[in-house]
Design an enzyme around this catalytic site. Structure first.
Site, mmCIF file in Angstrom:
data_model
loop_
_atom_site.group_PDB
_atom_site.id
_atom_site.type_symbol
_atom_site.label_atom_id
_atom_site.label_comp_id
_atom_site.label_asym_id
_atom_site.label_seq_id
_atom_site.Cartn_x
_atom_site.Cartn_y
_atom_site.Cartn_z
ATOM 1 N N TYR A 134 8.388 -13.624 -13.753
ATOM 2 C CA TYR A 134 7.272 -12.833 -13.210
ATOM 3 C C TYR A 134 5.932 -13.451 -13.616
ATOM 4 O O TYR A 134 5.037 -13.636 -12.785
ATOM 5 C CB TYR A 134 7.393 -11.405 -13.742
ATOM 6 C CG TYR A 134 6.265 -10.477 -13.351
ATOM 7 C CD1 TYR A 134 6.192 -9.944 -12.071
ATOM 8 C CD2 TYR A 134 5.282 -10.116 -14.280
ATOM 9 C CE1 TYR A 134 5.166 -9.074 -11.721
ATOM 10 C CE2 TYR A 134 4.264 -9.255 -13.937
ATOM 11 C CZ TYR A 134 4.203 -8.734 -12.655
ATOM 12 O OH TYR A 134 3.181 -7.889 -12.308
ATOM 13 N N SER A 142 -1.650 -10.467 -13.064
ATOM 14 C CA SER A 142 -1.120 -9.546 -14.077
ATOM 15 C C SER A 142 -1.539 -10.013 -15.462
ATOM 16 O O SER A 142 -1.646 -11.223 -15.710
ATOM 17 C CB SER A 142 0.406 -9.518 -14.013
ATOM 18 O OG SER A 142 0.923 -8.841 -15.142
ATOM 19 N N ALA A 197 0.809 -1.234 0.000
ATOM 20 C CA ALA A 197 0.000 0.000 0.000
ATOM 21 C C ALA A 197 0.836 1.275 0.000
ATOM 22 O O ALA A 197 0.276 2.368 -0.025
ATOM 23 C CB ALA A 197 -0.947 -0.002 1.206
ATOM 24 N N ASP A 201 7.059 -7.580 5.844
ATOM 25 C CA ASP A 201 7.658 -8.273 4.706
ATOM 26 C C ASP A 201 6.734 -9.451 4.412
ATOM 27 O O ASP A 201 6.681 -10.420 5.174
ATOM 28 C CB ASP A 201 9.068 -8.764 5.069
ATOM 29 C CG ASP A 201 9.726 -9.513 3.910
ATOM 30 O OD1 ASP A 201 9.038 -9.832 2.922
ATOM 31 O OD2 ASP A 201 10.940 -9.780 4.004
ATOM 32 N N VAL A 202 5.990 -9.371 3.309
ATOM 33 C CA VAL A 202 4.958 -10.390 3.043
ATOM 34 C C VAL A 202 5.542 -11.782 2.816
ATOM 35 O O VAL A 202 4.821 -12.771 2.892
ATOM 36 C CB VAL A 202 4.050 -10.015 1.839
ATOM 37 C CG1 VAL A 202 3.229 -8.782 2.127
ATOM 38 C CG2 VAL A 202 4.850 -9.881 0.553
ATOM 39 N N LYS A 247 2.813 -15.030 -11.376
ATOM 40 C CA LYS A 247 1.420 -14.566 -11.434
ATOM 41 C C LYS A 247 0.478 -15.698 -11.858
ATOM 42 O O LYS A 247 -0.685 -15.735 -11.459
ATOM 43 C CB LYS A 247 1.305 -13.361 -12.363
ATOM 44 C CG LYS A 247 2.045 -12.130 -11.860
ATOM 45 C CD LYS A 247 1.534 -11.675 -10.499
ATOM 46 C CE LYS A 247 2.182 -10.393 -10.031
ATOM 47 N NZ LYS A 247 1.667 -9.920 -8.730
HETATM 48 N N1 LIG Z 1 1.953 -1.586 -12.594
HETATM 49 C C1 LIG Z 1 1.600 -2.506 -13.471
HETATM 50 O O1 LIG Z 1 1.607 -2.281 -14.680
HETATM 51 C C2 LIG Z 1 1.141 -3.862 -12.985
HETATM 52 C C3 LIG Z 1 0.518 -4.697 -13.940
HETATM 53 C C4 LIG Z 1 0.093 -5.939 -13.543
HETATM 54 C C5 LIG Z 1 0.234 -6.343 -12.233
HETATM 55 N N2 LIG Z 1 0.831 -5.533 -11.329
HETATM 56 C C6 LIG Z 1 0.934 -6.041 -9.963
HETATM 57 O O2 LIG Z 1 0.322 -5.130 -9.085
HETATM 58 C C7 LIG Z 1 0.935 -5.182 -7.814
HETATM 59 C C8 LIG Z 1 1.357 -3.799 -7.415
HETATM 60 O O3 LIG Z 1 2.310 -3.335 -8.356
HETATM 61 P P1 LIG Z 1 2.628 -1.775 -8.537
HETATM 62 O O4 LIG Z 1 2.655 -1.507 -9.974
HETATM 63 O O5 LIG Z 1 1.756 -1.003 -7.637
HETATM 64 O O6 LIG Z 1 4.139 -1.757 -8.033
HETATM 65 P P2 LIG Z 1 4.844 -0.781 -6.996
HETATM 66 O O7 LIG Z 1 6.281 -1.135 -7.069
HETATM 67 O O8 LIG Z 1 4.447 0.613 -7.238
HETATM 68 O O9 LIG Z 1 4.229 -1.255 -5.594
HETATM 69 C C9 LIG Z 1 4.553 -2.500 -5.049
HETATM 70 C C10 LIG Z 1 4.645 -2.333 -3.548
HETATM 71 O O10 LIG Z 1 4.938 -3.618 -2.983
HETATM 72 C C11 LIG Z 1 5.864 -3.408 -1.931
HETATM 73 N N3 LIG Z 1 6.605 -4.637 -1.644
HETATM 74 C C12 LIG Z 1 7.556 -5.222 -2.402
HETATM 75 N N4 LIG Z 1 8.054 -6.308 -1.774
HETATM 76 C C13 LIG Z 1 7.390 -6.401 -0.600
HETATM 77 C C14 LIG Z 1 7.454 -7.299 0.490
HETATM 78 N N5 LIG Z 1 8.321 -8.319 0.500
HETATM 79 N N6 LIG Z 1 6.622 -7.108 1.546
HETATM 80 C C15 LIG Z 1 5.750 -6.073 1.538
HETATM 81 N N7 LIG Z 1 5.659 -5.173 0.562
HETATM 82 C C16 LIG Z 1 6.470 -5.342 -0.510
HETATM 83 C C17 LIG Z 1 6.774 -2.295 -2.443
HETATM 84 O O11 LIG Z 1 7.479 -1.673 -1.379
HETATM 85 C C18 LIG Z 1 5.778 -1.388 -3.133
HETATM 86 O O12 LIG Z 1 5.291 -0.386 -2.267
HETATM 87 C C19 LIG Z 1 2.106 -6.145 -7.946
HETATM 88 O O13 LIG Z 1 1.701 -7.411 -7.465
HETATM 89 C C20 LIG Z 1 2.342 -6.189 -9.438
HETATM 90 O O14 LIG Z 1 2.933 -7.394 -9.837
HETATM 91 C C21 LIG Z 1 1.278 -4.303 -11.682
#
Ligand SMILES: NC(=O)c1ccc[n+]([C@@H]2O[C@H](COP(=O)([O-])OP(=O)(O)OC[C@H]3O[C@@H](n4cnc5c(N)ncnc54)[C@H](O)[C@@H]3O)[C@@H](O)[C@H]2O)c1
Length: 269
Positions: free
Chosen positions: A164, A151, A23, A72-73, A168
């Protein structure tokens, strides 16, 4: 008969409590904001604890209720703490959105094992552990809604993202099988599979080391992404946040084991 009130109530989350991982940034941050905007109290969780607290503060400043916590998830033992935070915040837990995730890129033939391990730890195990913590609580407390972030990358084969996309794909099957197992407990488990959305995850292509954006490079990345989509644009974080709201709310009460795909039409299934 459905009325303006009943329709509004179907999307209303006032009195409910949500946990959102990841978040601090991007889609998790937007999902937390949208859920809070619909009335939920939100636990904003992230490995970036400062960022999680900032996201929560923004919600509070906008009149909502939220708390930011570090997690840390990939560490299973830390998820119980999030359940406790939810109970401290609002004495219940209704919604859990697993948005924390990471990305790594390589050709299959060159894929470093360490990259795969990291993706499995965060994207697969992190989602599983969150869903387990939520599911165990919800099983004993009347149900709830679990939302996992998949994704479009697992629907559309694209070069360089095999590890990746594999992670997913695992999230999708976890979602479907868990939905089968916990439906009788009134727990719904769904996934959102977003298309390309500019966030910290995707901006690495055009953000320089000093944090500034390379505008020319940004156009080079975003334009083809937009052209590729029938809707002729990339996504906005709120496009995903509203899908999360739908899945969190009673409006989707007959929906489980499904993959909702806000992607502008790049993948259809
Ligand atoms: N942005 C895109 O185009 C996109 C597309 C498809 C799927 N997604 C998925 O959406 C989700 C969010 O992605 P986003 O684009 O917001 O990326 P982002 O990098 O902006 O946000 C991801 C967040 O996850 C946190 N994070 C990473 N490792 C962690 C851990 N071990 N424990 C807790 N928090 C952790 C990060 O600190 C970050 O705040 C992800 O699962 C990503 O794979 C994103």
């Amino acid at each position: 008969m459905e009325t303006a009130n009943s329709v509004r109530e179907a999307f209303e989350l006032t009195g409910r409590v949500a946990v959102v991982t990841g978040a601090a940034s991007g889609l998790g941050r937007s999902s937390a904001q949208v859920l809070a905007g619909a009335g939920a109290s939100v636990v904003c969780a992230d490995i970036n604890a400062e960022g999680a607290k900032k996201s929560a503060q923004e919600i509070v400043d906008a009149g909502g209720k939220a708390v930011g916590v570090g997690i840390d998830v990939s560490r299973s033992e830390e998820h119980e703490g999030l359940v406790e935070e939810a109970l401290r915040l609002g004495q219940r837990l209704d919604v859990w959105c697993n948005s924390a995730g990471i990305m790594a890129e390589s050709k299959v033939l060159d894929m470093p094992e360490a990259d795969l391990d990291a993706l499995v730890s965060v994207n697969v195990k992190g989602t599983l552990f969150g869903a387990q913590a939520a599911g165990r609580y919800m099983s004993d407390h009347g149900g709830g809604s679990i939302i996992n972030m998949a994704s479009a990358g697992m629907l559309v084969p694209s070069p360089n993202i095999a590890a990746y996309a594999m992670s997913k794909g695992a999230v999708v099957q976890l979602t479907r099988i868990m939905a089968l197992e916990v439906g009788k407990k009134n727990i719904r488990v769904n996934a959102v599979a977003p298309g390309f959305v500019p966030t910290n995850m995707t901006s690495r292509y055009y953000v320089r080391d000093d944090g500034t954006e390379d505008e020319a490079m940004k156009q080079m990345v975003l334009e083809p992404m937009a052209k590729f989509a029938p809707m002729k644009r990339v996504g906005a974080p709120s496009d995903i946040g509203y899908c999360v709201l739908y899945l969190a709310s009673d409006a989707s009460s007959f929906l489980t084991g499904q993959i909702l795909s806000p992607n502008g039409g790049v993948a259809m299934h």
